[in-house]
Design a protein around this motif. Structure first.
Motif, mmCIF file in Angstrom:
data_model
loop_
_atom_site.group_PDB
_atom_site.id
_atom_site.type_symbol
_atom_site.label_atom_id
_atom_site.label_comp_id
_atom_site.label_asym_id
_atom_site.label_seq_id
_atom_site.Cartn_x
_atom_site.Cartn_y
_atom_site.Cartn_z
ATOM 1 N N PRO A 10 0.819 -1.216 0.000
ATOM 2 C CA PRO A 10 0.000 0.000 0.000
ATOM 3 C C PRO A 10 0.850 1.261 0.000
ATOM 4 O O PRO A 10 1.967 1.266 0.496
ATOM 5 N N LEU A 11 0.283 2.308 -0.556
ATOM 6 C CA LEU A 11 0.942 3.613 -0.551
ATOM 7 C C LEU A 11 0.690 4.243 0.809
ATOM 8 O O LEU A 11 -0.444 4.292 1.275
ATOM 9 N N THR A 12 1.757 4.684 1.470
ATOM 10 C CA THR A 12 1.610 5.256 2.810
ATOM 11 C C THR A 12 1.982 6.730 2.798
ATOM 12 O O THR A 12 2.775 7.186 1.976
ATOM 13 N N LYS A 13 1.415 7.465 3.745
ATOM 14 C CA LYS A 13 1.703 8.894 3.877
ATOM 15 C C LYS A 13 3.197 9.104 4.091
ATOM 16 O O LYS A 13 3.843 8.373 4.834
ATOM 17 N N GLY A 14 3.772 10.087 3.406
ATOM 18 C CA GLY A 14 5.191 10.395 3.547
ATOM 19 C C GLY A 14 6.119 9.440 2.822
ATOM 20 O O GLY A 14 7.320 9.466 3.028
ATOM 21 N N SER A 15 5.584 8.600 1.913
ATOM 22 C CA SER A 15 6.431 7.592 1.263
ATOM 23 C C SER A 15 7.014 8.024 -0.082
ATOM 24 O O SER A 15 7.856 7.324 -0.634
ATOM 25 N N LEU A 16 6.592 9.165 -0.617
ATOM 26 C CA LEU A 16 7.110 9.622 -1.912
ATOM 27 C C LEU A 16 8.196 10.673 -1.718
ATOM 28 O O LEU A 16 8.055 11.579 -0.898
ATOM 29 N N LEU A 17 9.255 10.552 -2.508
ATOM 30 C CA LEU A 17 10.313 11.563 -2.519
ATOM 31 C C LEU A 17 9.901 12.718 -3.428
ATOM 32 O O LEU A 17 9.233 12.492 -4.445
ATOM 33 N N PRO A 18 10.309 13.935 -3.126
ATOM 34 C CA PRO A 18 10.084 15.020 -4.085
ATOM 35 C C PRO A 18 10.828 14.676 -5.380
ATOM 36 O O PRO A 18 11.969 14.228 -5.344
ATOM 37 N N PRO A 19 10.201 14.866 -6.545
ATOM 38 C CA PRO A 19 10.827 14.457 -7.798
ATOM 39 C C PRO A 19 11.953 15.359 -8.281
ATOM 40 O O PRO A 19 12.724 14.973 -9.162
ATOM 41 N N VAL A 20 12.048 16.569 -7.713
ATOM 42 C CA VAL A 20 13.049 17.529 -8.164
ATOM 43 C C VAL A 20 13.328 18.493 -7.013
ATOM 44 O O VAL A 20 12.479 18.685 -6.144
ATOM 45 N N VAL A 21 14.516 19.077 -7.015
ATOM 46 C CA VAL A 21 14.820 20.104 -6.022
ATOM 47 C C VAL A 21 14.183 21.401 -6.502
ATOM 48 O O VAL A 21 14.430 21.856 -7.615
ATOM 49 N N GLY A 22 13.341 21.967 -5.673
ATOM 50 C CA GLY A 22 12.649 23.192 -6.032
ATOM 51 C C GLY A 22 11.569 23.480 -5.016
ATOM 52 O O GLY A 22 11.469 22.821 -3.983
ATOM 53 N N THR A 23 10.741 24.458 -5.327
ATOM 54 C CA THR A 23 9.646 24.822 -4.437
ATOM 55 C C THR A 23 8.326 24.600 -5.149
ATOM 56 O O THR A 23 8.237 24.744 -6.373
ATOM 57 N N ILE A 24 7.307 24.262 -4.370
ATOM 58 C CA ILE A 24 5.979 24.072 -4.941
ATOM 59 C C ILE A 24 5.372 25.449 -5.168
ATOM 60 O O ILE A 24 5.367 26.295 -4.280
ATOM 61 N N ALA A 25 4.881 25.676 -6.392
ATOM 62 C CA ALA A 25 4.283 26.958 -6.754
ATOM 63 C C ALA A 25 3.061 27.223 -5.892
ATOM 64 O O ALA A 25 2.306 26.305 -5.566
ATOM 65 N N SER A 26 2.900 28.479 -5.519
ATOM 66 C CA SER A 26 1.726 28.860 -4.737
ATOM 67 C C SER A 26 1.188 30.166 -5.297
ATOM 68 O O SER A 26 1.787 30.775 -6.174
ATOM 69 N N GLY A 27 0.064 30.612 -4.788
ATOM 70 C CA GLY A 27 -0.525 31.867 -5.244
ATOM 71 C C GLY A 27 -1.696 31.637 -6.171
ATOM 72 O O GLY A 27 -2.179 30.526 -6.345
ATOM 73 N N ASN A 28 -2.157 32.710 -6.808
ATOM 74 C CA ASN A 28 -3.348 32.657 -7.648
ATOM 75 C C ASN A 28 -3.194 31.749 -8.856
ATOM 76 O O ASN A 28 -4.108 31.030 -9.207
ATOM 77 N N ALA A 29 -2.025 31.774 -9.496
ATOM 78 C CA ALA A 29 -1.812 30.929 -10.679
ATOM 79 C C ALA A 29 -1.881 29.459 -10.293
ATOM 80 O O ALA A 29 -2.476 28.648 -11.000
ATOM 81 N N ALA A 30 -1.280 29.089 -9.151
ATOM 82 C CA ALA A 30 -1.304 27.701 -8.693
ATOM 83 C C ALA A 30 -2.720 27.285 -8.327
ATOM 84 O O ALA A 30 -3.144 26.166 -8.615
#
Length: 144
Positions: A10-30
């Protein structure tokens, strides 16, 4: 092997690595984008390396419409990962990959100050926000 006939567990919470070094976009466009697509967009640098967020098998690797290079990984029964916006892909369909293994890179020298990688978890064919499954801790090197 990385993939075991769909029985990765089963897929568990916290089990995926971020796929790239960077920041998740936020704001109105996101926010506007998340209405259409439930995944997240990482803002990253030119030529950044993209890694496998989980063990899995490559279902699709190649160009897709205006999304650049796209990868779809089957990670466990009923769950796939979609990575879109890569500039170069270094894996092929049916390749088995391990979490953290390089899959490709973002576009190089596109003229944009940042590149955008779209990341989506798909459960039984339906898009799901991957954030609850992303690991927040980075592994430390041995001896630290």
């Amino acid at each position: 092997t990385a993939y075991n006939s769909g029985s990765l567990g089963p897929l568990t919470k916290g089990s995926l690595l971020p796929p790239v070094v960077g920041t998740i976009a936020s704001g109105n466009a996101a926010a506007a984008e998340s209405i259409k697509n439930p995944g997240v967009t990482y803002m990253t640098r030119d030529a950044a390396q993209v890694i496998a967020p989980s063990d899995g098998r490559v279902l699709f690797a190649g160009p897709y419409h205006k999304s650049g290079q796209v990868l779809i990984l089957e990670i466990t029964t009923g769950y796939d990962l979609v990575l879109a916006g890569l500039g170069r892909v270094t894996v092929r369909p049916n390749d088995e990959v391990l979490a953290g293994e390089p899959l490709g890179s973002m576009p190089a020298q596109s003229g944009s100050p940042t590149e955008r990688l779209y990341f989506e978890l798909r459960q039984n064919g339906h898009g799901v926000d991957p954030r609850p499954w992303l690991s927040l801790e980075l592994r430390k090197a041995k001896g630290t």
